[in-house]
Design a protein around this motif. Sequence first.
Motif, mmCIF file in Angstrom:
data_model
loop_
_atom_site.group_PDB
_atom_site.id
_atom_site.type_symbol
_atom_site.label_atom_id
_atom_site.label_comp_id
_atom_site.label_asym_id
_atom_site.label_seq_id
_atom_site.Cartn_x
_atom_site.Cartn_y
_atom_site.Cartn_z
ATOM 1 N N THR A 153 15.610 57.948 -60.375
ATOM 2 C CA THR A 153 16.934 57.549 -60.864
ATOM 3 C C THR A 153 17.834 58.758 -61.093
ATOM 4 O O THR A 153 18.954 58.621 -61.548
ATOM 5 N N ASP A 154 17.310 59.946 -60.820
ATOM 6 C CA ASP A 154 18.043 61.156 -61.152
ATOM 7 C C ASP A 154 17.837 62.154 -60.027
ATOM 8 O O ASP A 154 17.048 61.916 -59.116
ATOM 9 N N LYS A 155 18.510 63.299 -60.147
ATOM 10 C CA LYS A 155 18.335 64.328 -59.130
ATOM 11 C C LYS A 155 16.968 64.994 -59.355
ATOM 12 O O LYS A 155 16.753 65.653 -60.373
ATOM 13 N N ILE A 156 16.064 64.772 -58.432
ATOM 14 C CA ILE A 156 14.728 65.366 -58.517
ATOM 15 C C ILE A 156 14.527 66.138 -57.214
ATOM 16 O O ILE A 156 14.756 65.596 -56.136
ATOM 17 N N GLU A 157 14.102 67.381 -57.331
ATOM 18 C CA GLU A 157 13.877 68.181 -56.120
ATOM 19 C C GLU A 157 12.440 68.671 -56.069
ATOM 20 O O GLU A 157 11.907 69.146 -57.071
ATOM 21 N N PHE A 158 11.825 68.500 -54.912
ATOM 22 C CA PHE A 158 10.463 68.981 -54.693
ATOM 23 C C PHE A 158 10.406 69.710 -53.363
ATOM 24 O O PHE A 158 11.120 69.343 -52.431
ATOM 25 N N ASP A 159 9.483 70.651 -53.245
ATOM 26 C CA ASP A 159 9.080 71.135 -51.930
ATOM 27 C C ASP A 159 7.739 70.497 -51.654
ATOM 28 O O ASP A 159 6.892 70.406 -52.557
ATOM 29 N N LEU A 160 7.546 70.065 -50.407
ATOM 30 C CA LEU A 160 6.353 69.296 -50.071
ATOM 31 C C LEU A 160 5.557 69.964 -48.970
ATOM 32 O O LEU A 160 6.112 70.655 -48.116
ATOM 33 N N LYS A 161 4.262 69.706 -48.980
ATOM 34 C CA LYS A 161 3.414 70.130 -47.857
ATOM 35 C C LYS A 161 2.803 68.870 -47.250
ATOM 36 O O LYS A 161 2.169 68.078 -47.959
ATOM 37 N N LEU A 162 3.027 68.701 -45.962
ATOM 38 C CA LEU A 162 2.489 67.519 -45.295
ATOM 39 C C LEU A 162 0.976 67.663 -45.140
ATOM 40 O O LEU A 162 0.488 68.623 -44.553
ATOM 41 N N LYS A 163 0.214 66.703 -45.670
ATOM 42 C CA LYS A 163 -1.243 66.780 -45.597
ATOM 43 C C LYS A 163 -1.792 65.839 -44.522
ATOM 44 O O LYS A 163 -2.838 66.097 -43.942
ATOM 45 N N GLU A 164 -1.092 64.719 -44.306
ATOM 46 C CA GLU A 164 -1.664 63.697 -43.418
ATOM 47 C C GLU A 164 -0.585 62.680 -43.065
ATOM 48 O O GLU A 164 0.274 62.397 -43.904
ATOM 49 N N PHE A 165 -0.615 62.136 -41.854
ATOM 50 C CA PHE A 165 0.184 60.946 -41.575
ATOM 51 C C PHE A 165 -0.551 60.095 -40.557
ATOM 52 O O PHE A 165 -1.199 60.610 -39.647
ATOM 53 N N ASN A 166 -0.478 58.790 -40.755
ATOM 54 C CA ASN A 166 -1.196 57.860 -39.874
ATOM 55 C C ASN A 166 -0.361 56.617 -39.656
ATOM 56 O O ASN A 166 0.273 56.127 -40.586
ATOM 57 N N ARG A 167 -0.444 56.113 -38.454
ATOM 58 C CA ARG A 167 0.151 54.801 -38.218
ATOM 59 C C ARG A 167 -0.748 53.773 -38.890
ATOM 60 O O ARG A 167 -1.972 53.823 -38.730
ATOM 61 N N ILE A 168 -0.182 52.857 -39.673
ATOM 62 C CA ILE A 168 -1.000 51.786 -40.246
ATOM 63 C C ILE A 168 -0.341 50.451 -39.912
ATOM 64 O O ILE A 168 0.877 50.364 -39.741
ATOM 65 N N GLY A 169 -1.183 49.406 -39.812
ATOM 66 C CA GLY A 169 -0.646 48.119 -39.400
ATOM 67 C C GLY A 169 -0.043 48.261 -38.025
ATOM 68 O O GLY A 169 -0.454 49.120 -37.234
ATOM 69 N N SER A 170 1.000 47.467 -37.723
ATOM 70 C CA SER A 170 1.586 47.612 -36.396
ATOM 71 C C SER A 170 2.809 48.525 -36.400
ATOM 72 O O SER A 170 3.103 49.154 -35.390
ATOM 73 N N ASP A 171 3.502 48.616 -37.546
ATOM 74 C CA ASP A 171 4.794 49.303 -37.519
ATOM 75 C C ASP A 171 5.056 50.222 -38.711
ATOM 76 O O ASP A 171 6.202 50.573 -38.968
ATOM 77 N N SER A 172 4.016 50.572 -39.476
ATOM 78 C CA SER A 172 4.227 51.396 -40.680
ATOM 79 C C SER A 172 3.565 52.762 -40.513
ATOM 80 O O SER A 172 2.651 52.923 -39.705
ATOM 81 N N ILE A 173 4.029 53.717 -41.331
ATOM 82 C CA ILE A 173 3.432 55.058 -41.315
ATOM 83 C C ILE A 173 3.040 55.431 -42.748
ATOM 84 O O ILE A 173 3.877 55.337 -43.661
ATOM 85 N N LEU A 174 1.790 55.825 -42.908
ATOM 86 C CA LEU A 174 1.328 56.307 -44.205
ATOM 87 C C LEU A 174 1.441 57.835 -44.185
ATOM 88 O O LEU A 174 0.930 58.490 -43.270
ATOM 89 N N ILE A 175 2.132 58.385 -45.179
ATOM 90 C CA ILE A 175 2.370 59.827 -45.226
ATOM 91 C C ILE A 175 1.844 60.367 -46.551
ATOM 92 O O ILE A 175 2.139 59.796 -47.609
ATOM 93 N N ARG A 176 1.057 61.427 -46.468
ATOM 94 C CA ARG A 176 0.543 62.037 -47.708
ATOM 95 C C ARG A 176 1.086 63.460 -47.820
ATOM 96 O O ARG A 176 0.886 64.275 -46.917
ATOM 97 N N TYR A 177 1.803 63.716 -48.887
ATOM 98 C CA TYR A 177 2.362 65.043 -49.144
ATOM 99 C C TYR A 177 1.771 65.610 -50.424
ATOM 100 O O TYR A 177 1.622 64.877 -51.416
ATOM 101 N N GLU A 178 1.508 66.909 -50.408
ATOM 102 C CA GLU A 178 1.217 67.601 -51.668
ATOM 103 C C GLU A 178 2.562 68.085 -52.231
ATOM 104 O O GLU A 178 3.413 68.546 -51.473
ATOM 105 N N ILE A 179 2.732 67.973 -53.537
ATOM 106 C CA ILE A 179 3.951 68.508 -54.148
ATOM 107 C C ILE A 179 3.671 69.954 -54.547
ATOM 108 O O ILE A 179 2.743 70.228 -55.314
ATOM 109 N N LEU A 180 4.456 70.861 -53.997
ATOM 110 C CA LEU A 180 4.221 72.277 -54.259
ATOM 111 C C LEU A 180 4.810 72.638 -55.621
ATOM 112 O O LEU A 180 5.943 72.254 -55.943
ATOM 113 N N LYS A 181 4.033 73.341 -56.421
ATOM 114 C CA LYS A 181 4.505 73.661 -57.787
ATOM 115 C C LYS A 181 4.639 75.166 -57.960
ATOM 116 O O LYS A 181 3.990 75.910 -57.282
#
Length: 167
Positions: free
Chosen positions: A139-167
């Motif tokens: 609901t507010d301005k939130i800023e993160f830097d992310l590291k992509l750990k994984e992405f997979n197609r799931i179901g027929s039309d969705s993508i599951l994305i896993r990011y680590e939040i860099l601290k």
Amino acid sequence: MKVILLMAMTADGLTAKNSSEFVDWTEKEDKKIFVDVTKRSGAVIMGRNTYKTIEKPLKNRKNIVYSKSVKGEYPDQDLFYTSEKPELLLKKLETEGFKEVVLIGGSEINTLFARSNLIDELLLTLSPVFFGSGLTMFTDKIEFDLKLKEFNRIGSDSILIRYEILK
Ligand SMILES: NC(=O)c1ccc[n+]([C@@H]2O[C@H](COP(=O)([O-])OP(=O)(O)OC[C@H]3O[C@@H](n4cnc5c(N)ncnc54)[C@H](OP(=O)(O)O)[C@@H]3O)[C@@H](O)[C@H]2O)c1
């Protein structure tokens, strides 16, 4: 304690049409991931608007619901209302033996945890719908830097994305 933020998102970056809408627009494979991830952790944290949309506690998981207006603990249902500082809640859960917890929305409670920099991982399902307007993840301005750990197609039309939040 690891905190995973688990959310479904539309292709235009939205998480709901409004604050009272139940999320019924994801594919069944996303629902299975939700169940698997939350059962593995054993504890879910959510805001009261989100709890109202799901209407009852999730079975076989500790349900922690953030509310300023509702108080109470219902151990027989594994349901606990809270308004305590997120840091304190996480410490308490750690002493109870939890190693990870899953934050399941909505935007207000996501923001509460993000402001204290307590989210370690983002697990997002990009779903094949477009709303045009609605709620976003925070609901507010939130800023993160992310590291992509994984992405997979799931179901027929969705993508599951896993990011680590860099601290
Ligand atoms: N796409 C997804 O994966 C996903 C996931 C989850 C939810 N959602 C959607 O998101 C919407 C709900 O999000 P939302 O942002 O409106 O609400 P929310 O974050 O679920 O809940 C907001 C409520 O949390 C309580 N709260 C907020 N800040 C608090 C604090 N500092 N201490 C204690 N309690 C606090 C208040 O409850 P009281 O009014 O009782 O004080 C507030 O009304 C729903 O439509 C839901 O379906 C989508």
